[in-house]
Design an enzyme around this catalytic site. Structure first.
Site, PDB file in Angstrom:
ATOM      1  N   GLU A  45      19.608  -6.702  -2.664  1.00  0.00           N
ATOM      2  CA  GLU A  45      18.158  -6.874  -2.595  1.00  0.00           C
ATOM      3  C   GLU A  45      17.828  -8.123  -1.785  1.00  0.00           C
ATOM      4  O   GLU A  45      18.470  -9.167  -1.925  1.00  0.00           O
ATOM      5  CB  GLU A  45      17.601  -7.020  -4.021  1.00  0.00           C
ATOM      6  N   LYS A 136       9.528  -1.901  -2.894  1.00  0.00           N
ATOM      7  CA  LYS A 136       9.560  -2.106  -4.343  1.00  0.00           C
ATOM      8  C   LYS A 136       8.165  -1.895  -4.930  1.00  0.00           C
ATOM      9  O   LYS A 136       7.187  -2.500  -4.494  1.00  0.00           O
ATOM     10  CB  LYS A 136      10.069  -3.520  -4.634  1.00  0.00           C
ATOM     11  N   CYS A 170      16.349  -3.336  -8.072  1.00  0.00           N
ATOM     12  CA  CYS A 170      16.410  -4.253  -9.219  1.00  0.00           C
ATOM     13  C   CYS A 170      15.684  -3.658 -10.425  1.00  0.00           C
ATOM     14  O   CYS A 170      16.016  -2.576 -10.885  1.00  0.00           O
ATOM     15  CB  CYS A 170      15.864  -5.621  -8.813  1.00  0.00           C
TER      16      CYS A 170
END
Length: 341
Positions: A45, A136, A170
């Site tokens: 990430e 995200k 994540c």
């Protein structure tokens, strides 16, 4: 399904706050993974330019500092435009290695002035072309101060000649509905780049593998405090942090949650694994979360994948009127005119 896929997971630190340096490091790692026969390599990430762990950007409730704005400026200047020169160089490396690349970048929005950054998972094909990206959906905690939110239009699972590839970033992986969409799209190689190095993260990844009956690739960075630039604004915020800021924990898992490679801690390195894709079918004899184990008569998921731009411009097409219609719009009635006028 009668095939094997070779994958690599690159646990490495960014050249922090240095886009060009990190791109070159990524290119070297792509070449290294390709030389070992990998067909796909996953990076962590926010790999380019970095995950700014430990920094507040001078923000507390009710105020922002001038030094924090300088830090933000440096972060913004080192972010990535998609497409752009950085993605071109990454694409060149992917093409030379003849492999798929999935890499976490901090994306600078090109469309609306470039004032917002997004935590993005970028996909590049073995021909060097951009295959897609995922922004995200929900940055976690203080990440919300520096990153914007993606929308449903980038909930991507890619149909490639290698496998169906997709994933979440994540703590998006703690969103059960988002995971359900990945499963419904038939993800086979589930990518989970992260910044979470806790033991509980390993349990999360094993759960996803068992739940989705898919291969899971988890990738994190190994980062030490002394890797941060000495001239970085607000660097003194790291003074009381431990020397190892992120210990890693990259791993590759089978569709039944068995560990195939890793987890790797306390060092940089590349994990390799050869995946027998037939294991996916074998694993679903007793559990298929979006198939025979689903209860759509009781539970159903509604997904909105429409793009949600903040500004939409509708351009009116020019209308070509006849002479008679033009005269009517001007208030002139020619219907009663004689030949005399």
């Amino acid at each position: 399904m009668d095939k094997q896929v070779s994958v690599a997971v690159a646990q490495a630190a960014s050249v922090l706050f240095d886009r060009e340096g990190t791109v070159e490091k990524a290119r070297r790692l792509i070449a290294e993974a390709g030389s070992q026969g990998a067909q796909l390599v996953l990076f962590p990430e926010a790999f380019i330019p970095c995950y700014p762990r430990g920094l507040s950007f001078g923000m507390v409730v009710g105020s922002r500092s001038a030094e924090g704005r300088l830090l933000w400026e440096r972060y913004w200047e080192n972010s990535v435009e998609i497409p752009g020169p950085c993605t071109d160089r990454l694409g060149e490396a992917a093409r030379q290695a003849r492999m798929h690349v999935a890499i976490g970048v901090i994306e600078r929005d090109r469309e609306f002035g470039g004032g917002t950054l997004y935590c993005t998972l970028l996909y590049i094909g073995p021909d060097g072309q951009i295959l897609g990206k995922h922004r995200k959906l929900r940055p976690t905690g203080s990440e919300r101060l520096i990153w914007g939110e993606g929308d449903g239009s980038s909930l991507t699972v890619l149909e490639t000649g290698l496998a169906r590839i997709g994933g979440l970033i994540c703590w998006e992986n703690y969103m059960p509905l988002a995971r359900s969409l990945m499963y419904a799209k038939g993800v086979e190689l589930y990518l989970a780049p992260t910044a979470d190095a806790r033991d509980t993260w390993q349990a999360t990844l094993r759960h996803i593998a068992c739940e989705g009956r898919c291969f899971v690739l988890g990738c994190n960075q190994f980062v030490k405090k002394d890797m941060y630039p000495r001239d970085l604004p607000m660097r003194d915020e790291l003074d009381h942090q431990p020397e190892v800021l992120c210990r890693g924990g990259s791993v590759v898992l089978s569709p039944l949650g068995d560990v195939l490679a890793g987890p790797l801690y306390d060092e940089e390195g590349i994990l390799y694994a050869t995946l027998d894709m037939r294991q996916i079918v074998r694993s679903k004899i007793d559990f298929d979360v979006v198939g025979h184990y689903a209860r759509s008569d009781v539970l159903r998921l509604l997904v909105d994948e429409r793009r949600k731009p903040p500004v939409e411009v509708t351009k009116l097409e020019p209308v070509h009127l006849s002479a008679e219609d033009s005269a009517k719009q001007a208030g002139v009635d020619n219907s009663e005119k004689t030949d005399d006028g």
